[in-house]
Design a protein around this motif. Structure first.
Motif, PDB file in Angstrom:
ATOM      1  N   UNK A   1       3.708   5.715  -5.770  1.00  0.00           N
ATOM      2  CA  UNK A   1       3.586   5.684  -7.230  1.00  0.00           C
ATOM      3  C   UNK A   1       2.421   6.538  -7.723  1.00  0.00           C
ATOM      4  N   UNK A   2       1.256   6.408  -7.092  1.00  0.00           N
ATOM      5  CA  UNK A   2       0.054   7.027  -7.647  1.00  0.00           C
ATOM      6  C   UNK A   2      -0.306   8.377  -7.012  1.00  0.00           C
ATOM      7  N   UNK A   3       0.078   8.579  -5.764  1.00  0.00           N
ATOM      8  CA  UNK A   3      -0.256   9.849  -5.118  1.00  0.00           C
ATOM      9  C   UNK A   3       0.922  10.825  -5.111  1.00  0.00           C
ATOM     10  N   UNK A   4       2.125  10.287  -4.919  1.00  0.00           N
ATOM     11  CA  UNK A   4       3.298  11.160  -4.912  1.00  0.00           C
ATOM     12  C   UNK A   4       3.972  11.245  -6.282  1.00  0.00           C
ATOM     13  N   UNK A   5       3.564  10.382  -7.204  1.00  0.00           N
ATOM     14  CA  UNK A   5       4.095  10.368  -8.572  1.00  0.00           C
ATOM     15  C   UNK A   5       5.616  10.180  -8.630  1.00  0.00           C
ATOM     16  N   UNK A   6       6.123   9.326  -7.734  1.00  0.00           N
ATOM     17  CA  UNK A   6       7.555   9.039  -7.740  1.00  0.00           C
ATOM     18  C   UNK A   6       7.899   8.169  -8.957  1.00  0.00           C
TER      19      UNK A   6
ATOM     20  N   UNK B   1       9.626   7.806   5.825  1.00  0.00           N
ATOM     21  CA  UNK B   1       8.459   8.006   4.956  1.00  0.00           C
ATOM     22  C   UNK B   1       7.412   6.926   5.194  1.00  0.00           C
ATOM     23  N   UNK B   2       7.870   5.689   5.374  1.00  0.00           N
ATOM     24  CA  UNK B   2       6.936   4.589   5.631  1.00  0.00           C
ATOM     25  C   UNK B   2       6.168   4.823   6.935  1.00  0.00           C
TER      26      UNK B   2
ATOM     27  N   UNK C   1       0.834  -1.204   0.000  1.00  0.00           N
ATOM     28  CA  UNK C   1       0.000   0.000   0.000  1.00  0.00           C
ATOM     29  C   UNK C   1       0.870   1.256   0.000  1.00  0.00           C
ATOM     30  N   UNK C   2       1.981   1.213   0.727  1.00  0.00           N
ATOM     31  CA  UNK C   2       2.892   2.355   0.790  1.00  0.00           C
ATOM     32  C   UNK C   2       3.523   2.629  -0.565  1.00  0.00           C
TER      33      UNK C   2
ATOM     34  N   UNK D   1       2.188   5.246   7.835  1.00  0.00           N
ATOM     35  CA  UNK D   1       1.453   4.406   8.776  1.00  0.00           C
ATOM     36  C   UNK D   1       0.738   5.247   9.833  1.00  0.00           C
ATOM     37  N   UNK D   2       1.371   6.323  10.266  1.00  0.00           N
ATOM     38  CA  UNK D   2       0.736   7.214  11.247  1.00  0.00           C
ATOM     39  C   UNK D   2      -0.509   7.872  10.660  1.00  0.00           C
TER      40      UNK D   2
END
Length: 294
Positions: free
Chosen positions: A12-17, A79-80, A6-7, A84-85
């Motif tokens: 990939x999809x939200x931060x566009x890394x 970042x992970x 999920x992370x 999670x938080x």
């Protein structure tokens, strides 16, 4: 682990890394997961505490990882846990008080004054336009401390020969004026004379190839590397080494730090201060060589 997947989807999809960045994150997290499962026998992310993270740092350093690599892995882990938080999958961030290992400061490479004198005064660059141009490139880097991109970007109108000034365009298109002395002025006049005689077509660029077109970074890099190889055995033999040499020479000859900052086009003094460490290292070498009880 589902959380891990999920992370990575979040990156990939939200931060566009980029795919390459995601692979790096995945590798770092996988390495930590294997550590907590095999070395400390912890089964999930929520059970990790700060002591476990510190133990991981020690294990990485013991395996020979540099401080830079360890800090990059810690960044991935931070970042992970922030992820999670936000998902309320844990209440405490085990990395909240973790401080990574300090990176070693790498002192910039530079040529000594005698080496530069040998290069400019005793080295045979040959004859003709290319030889004159190549020597001027070396001399201009050393005499002004300009960057490679700034040298390539010089136009004829940017070189004020009577006023002994260069107008250069640095980072973020910030322009500055750099003074130069009579020796460089003489070399510029010689180059301009040969350039006018031999070039049938001119592009407006100050430094050009035989076809009149501007230089490119790879060509200038090779010119510098080839000629520095004649006088030094430094591992780094790049245009930036000559910029370092300029700054070090200025400070060794009692130039004010603020003045050197302005000449180099640094935005803050902290970027210039590294050269004070360089000059101190040189002082230590002189001391060890000269003092009978050193």
């Amino acid at each position: 682990m589902l959380t891990e997947s999920a992370f990575l989807d979040y990156l990939r999809y939200e931060r566009n890394y980029s795919d390459k960045t995601i692979v790096s994150y995945s590798s770092d997290i996988c390495q930590f997961r294997e550590f907590i499962q095999e070395e400390v026998e912890v089964a999930d992310w929520a059970s990790v505490n700060s002591q476990i993270v510190r133990s991981w740092i020690v294990s990485l350093m013991d395996k020979g990882y540099t401080a830079t690599s360890v800090n990059r892995k810690l960044s991935s882990l931070r970042s992970l846990y922030k992820f999670l938080l936000r998902r309320n999958e844990l209440e405490v961030d085990p990395l909240r008080k973790i401080v990574g290992p300090k990176n070693k400061k790498i002192l910039p490479s530079f040529l000594k004054e005698g080496e530069m004198n040998d290069l400019l005064d005793k080295t045979d660059f040959g004859k003709g336009f290319v030889a004159c141009r190549d020597r001027l490139i070396i001399e201009m880097f050393y005499a002004t401390g300009i960057r490679l991109s700034e040298l390539i970007g010089l136009n004829d109108m940017d070189v004020d020969i009577p006023g002994c000034l260069l107008k250069v365009t640095g980072k973020r298109n910030k322009q500055r004026l750099i003074p130069f002395g009579d020796e460089l002025k003489g070399s510029i006049l010689t180059y301009k004379g040969i350039k006018t005689e031999e070039m049938q077509r001119l592009s407006g660029a100050f430094f050009v190839r035989l076809n009149g077109e501007p230089l490119y970074s790879g060509l200038v890099y090779n010119i510098v590397k080839r000629n520095l190889s004649k006088v030094v055995t430094l591992k780094k033999r790049s245009p930036h080494v000559l910029r370092h040499t300029f700054a070090t020479s200025m400070l060794n000859n009692e130039a004010e730090l603020e003045a050197v900052k302005e000449l180099l086009g640094h935005s803050s003094l902290s970027a210039t201060e590294i050269y004070t460490h360089t000059t101190f290292e040189e002082l230590k070498k002189v001391y060890k060589q000269a003092h009978p009880r050193s």
